[in-house]
Design a protein around this motif. Structure first.
Motif, PDB file in Angstrom:
ATOM      1  N   TYR A 146       0.837  -0.892  -0.520  1.00 46.16           N
ATOM      2  CA  TYR A 146       0.189  -0.091   0.212  1.00 46.16           C
ATOM      3  C   TYR A 146       1.030   1.282   0.061  1.00 46.16           C
ATOM      4  CZ  TYR A 146      -3.812  -3.439   1.106  1.00 46.16           C
ATOM      5  OH  TYR A 146      -4.857  -3.925   1.609  1.00 46.16           O
ATOM      6  N   GLN A 147       1.966   0.912   0.222  1.00 44.60           N
ATOM      7  CA  GLN A 147       2.989   2.002   0.232  1.00 44.60           C
ATOM      8  C   GLN A 147       2.935   3.164  -1.437  1.00 44.60           C
ATOM      9  OE1 GLN A 147       6.881   1.193   1.485  1.00 44.60           O
ATOM     10  NE2 GLN A 147       5.944   0.153   4.171  1.00 44.60           N
ATOM     11  N   ASP A 148       2.295   3.090  -2.370  1.00 48.32           N
ATOM     12  CA  ASP A 148       2.621   3.262  -3.202  1.00 48.32           C
ATOM     13  C   ASP A 148       1.662   4.368  -3.850  1.00 48.32           C
ATOM     14  OD1 ASP A 148       1.399   1.375  -3.774  1.00 48.32           O
ATOM     15  OD2 ASP A 148       2.387   1.411  -6.009  1.00 48.32           O
ATOM     16  N   LEU A 149       0.228   4.235  -2.587  1.00 48.81           N
ATOM     17  CA  LEU A 149      -0.529   4.170  -2.859  1.00 48.81           C
ATOM     18  C   LEU A 149      -0.947   6.467  -2.847  1.00 48.81           C
ATOM     19  CD1 LEU A 149      -3.226   2.936   0.606  1.00 48.81           C
ATOM     20  CD2 LEU A 149      -3.581   2.999  -2.257  1.00 48.81           C
ATOM     21  N   PRO A 150      -0.085   6.863  -2.251  1.00 48.05           N
ATOM     22  CA  PRO A 150      -0.191   8.222  -2.137  1.00 48.05           C
ATOM     23  C   PRO A 150      -0.016   8.326  -4.071  1.00 48.05           C
ATOM     24  CG  PRO A 150       1.323   7.974  -0.008  1.00 48.05           C
ATOM     25  CD  PRO A 150       0.896   6.661  -0.929  1.00 48.05           C
ATOM     26  N   GLU A 151       0.784   8.195  -4.486  1.00 46.01           N
ATOM     27  CA  GLU A 151       1.685   8.387  -6.320  1.00 46.01           C
ATOM     28  C   GLU A 151       0.380   7.820  -6.492  1.00 46.01           C
ATOM     29  OE1 GLU A 151       3.119   6.952  -3.772  1.00 46.01           O
ATOM     30  OE2 GLU A 151       5.660   7.755  -4.531  1.00 46.01           O
ATOM     31  N   PHE A 152      -0.695   6.621  -6.309  1.00 45.71           N
ATOM     32  CA  PHE A 152      -1.734   6.116  -6.757  1.00 45.71           C
ATOM     33  C   PHE A 152      -2.811   7.146  -7.284  1.00 45.71           C
ATOM     34  CE2 PHE A 152      -5.617   4.382  -7.190  1.00 45.71           C
ATOM     35  CZ  PHE A 152      -5.764   3.187  -8.246  1.00 45.71           C
ATOM     36  N   PHE A 153      -2.989   7.523  -5.921  1.00 46.67           N
ATOM     37  CA  PHE A 153      -4.069   8.180  -5.397  1.00 46.67           C
ATOM     38  C   PHE A 153      -3.937   9.951  -6.557  1.00 46.67           C
ATOM     39  CE2 PHE A 153      -4.874   6.966  -1.004  1.00 46.67           C
ATOM     40  CZ  PHE A 153      -5.660   5.893  -1.313  1.00 46.67           C
ATOM     41  N   ALA A 154      -2.668  10.750  -6.386  1.00 47.73           N
ATOM     42  CA  ALA A 154      -2.054  11.532  -7.659  1.00 47.73           C
ATOM     43  C   ALA A 154      -2.851  11.513  -8.414  1.00 47.73           C
ATOM     44  CB  ALA A 154      -0.864  11.781  -7.430  1.00 47.73           C
ATOM     45  N   ALA A 155      -1.807  10.289  -9.276  1.00 44.18           N
ATOM     46  CA  ALA A 155      -2.291   9.669 -10.685  1.00 44.18           C
ATOM     47  C   ALA A 155      -3.428  10.540 -10.784  1.00 44.18           C
ATOM     48  CB  ALA A 155      -1.116   8.657 -10.454  1.00 44.18           C
ATOM     49  N   ASN A 156      -4.341   9.847 -10.050  1.00 41.75           N
ATOM     50  CA  ASN A 156      -5.813   9.571 -10.364  1.00 41.75           C
ATOM     51  C   ASN A 156      -6.403  11.045  -9.717  1.00 41.75           C
ATOM     52  OD1 ASN A 156      -6.607   7.169 -12.104  1.00 41.75           O
ATOM     53  ND2 ASN A 156      -6.074   6.545 -10.048  1.00 41.75           N
TER      54      ASN A 156
END
Length: 352
Positions: A146-156
């Motif tokens: 889950y540690q890449d969630l911030p990047e995923f949230f930002a991309a979307n």
């Protein structure tokens, strides 16, 4: 980052309060209270009616990495069965295509733990609706996956609404479990790093505050200023808005009230603070809430009490907007929580 669970779910404890029916009996005065409170529908004087729904709020599952003491969902690591399937999510995409919802509000549990979460967010993104994700923050640091969630949230371009009970470690950990505050601050810093809650950034990060005890939230704007000052000064963390939410007397907070002999006094506090000016802005009026198994509710709180919409269109398989618009909003005694003081909703205060 390790988090020690505050409590087990009511279901895991085999508590009688895990039954929505029993909770409704408590609220109606048939179980533990000698005091009969004025029915909410009598207090309002007339039925609450919906307006054109703008928000589709989806409870994607009750699985969570935390078991917080006041959780109205009774979510936790043991709630593995109640998780929305991809088939149900595909049906919801069809609804989004067919109806003018402007906001898709994804909640849980920890919604990110649903195996189809990222696919669904990306599918919603192509439909050009606002996407809100209700994040408990500790999920970001709980596991490498889950540690890449911030990047995923930002991309979307997901609007993050993150729960943080208080700006102090003691009060936060007392409500949510040992280690939650430190994990939450770490999660906030990761979100700040990718641009969330930062000045001049389009990436929105709002925090949610709910009281640690049997009292109403303070002034939302005043608390926001205090949160911003403390979190920046002590942790160099920034965010956009603070949303205050009143604790409703259901599920694990109801269990807390009953265990401490505070149910009657808290209900009286809510009733004494009833504010008719909140009625027009209640979130149940412009929101459709969907459970993990596809049933329709007027709000997330009704969902936890299994109070389905008062309509033959009560499941996504039978979704009919015209039929839903003719319904009355289902209310009960817990609704006093949303109408007390400045009011309470998933968007914070109702009356500014």
């Amino acid at each position: 980052m390790s988090v020690k669970q505050k409590t087990k779910s009511l279901k895991a404890r085999e508590s009688v309060l895990s039954s929505p029916f029993f909770q409704l009996e408590v609220l109606s005065g048939q179980q533990v209270s000698d005091q009969i409170f004025q029915p909410f529908e009598v207090k309002t004087g007339s039925a609450i009616r919906p307006v054109t729904p703008e928000i589709l709020q989806i409870n994607i599952g009750k699985l969570c990495n935390q078991s917080c003491a006041h959780c109205h969902v009774d979510a936790g690591p043991d709630r593995k069965q109640e998780n929305m399937s991809q088939e149900t999510l595909e049906k919801l995409l069809d609804l989004i295509d067919a109806h003018p919802f402007t906001t898709i509000d994804i909640t849980g549990g920890a919604p990110e733990m649903n195996p189809h979460f990222r696919w669904f967010v990306e599918a919603c993104r192509t439909r050009k609706v606002q996407i809100i994700n209700r994040c408990n923050l500790t999920i970001i640091t709980s596991n490498r996956k889950y540690q890449d969630l911030p990047e995923f949230f930002a991309a979307n371009k997901v609007h993050i609404v993150a729960s943080l009970p208080y700006f102090s470690k003691t009060r936060t950990d007392n409500q949510r479990g040992e280690g939650v505050f430190d994990a939450s601050i770490a999660g906030l810093k990761m979100l700040n790093t990718v641009g969330y809650g930062v000045e001049n950034s389009a990436l929105k990060l709002d925090l949610v505050y709910n009281p640690a005890g049997t009292f109403l939230p303070g002034d939302q704007l005043g608390l926001e200023k205090e949160f911003k000052d403390k979190l920046w000064r002590l942790h160099q963390v920034t965010f956009n808005k603070l949303l205050t939410i009143t604790n409703l007397p259901i599920s694990r907070f109801l269990d807390h009230l009953l265990s401490n002999g505070q149910y009657d006094s808290y209900m009286q506090t809510l009733i004494d603070a009833f504010n008719p000016a909140t009625l027009d802005g209640l979130m149940c009026r412009n929101t459709i809430s969907v459970s993990w198994d596809g049933y329709l509710y007027d709000c997330d709180f009704n969902q936890m009490l299994d109070l389905k919409v008062d309509s033959i269109s009560n499941h996504i398989d039978h979704f009919d907007i015209a039929t839903l618009m003719s319904r009355k909003i289902v209310t009960n005694q817990h609704c006093y929580g949303c109408t007390a003081g400045a009011g309470s909703s998933c968007g914070g205060e109702i009356v500014k």
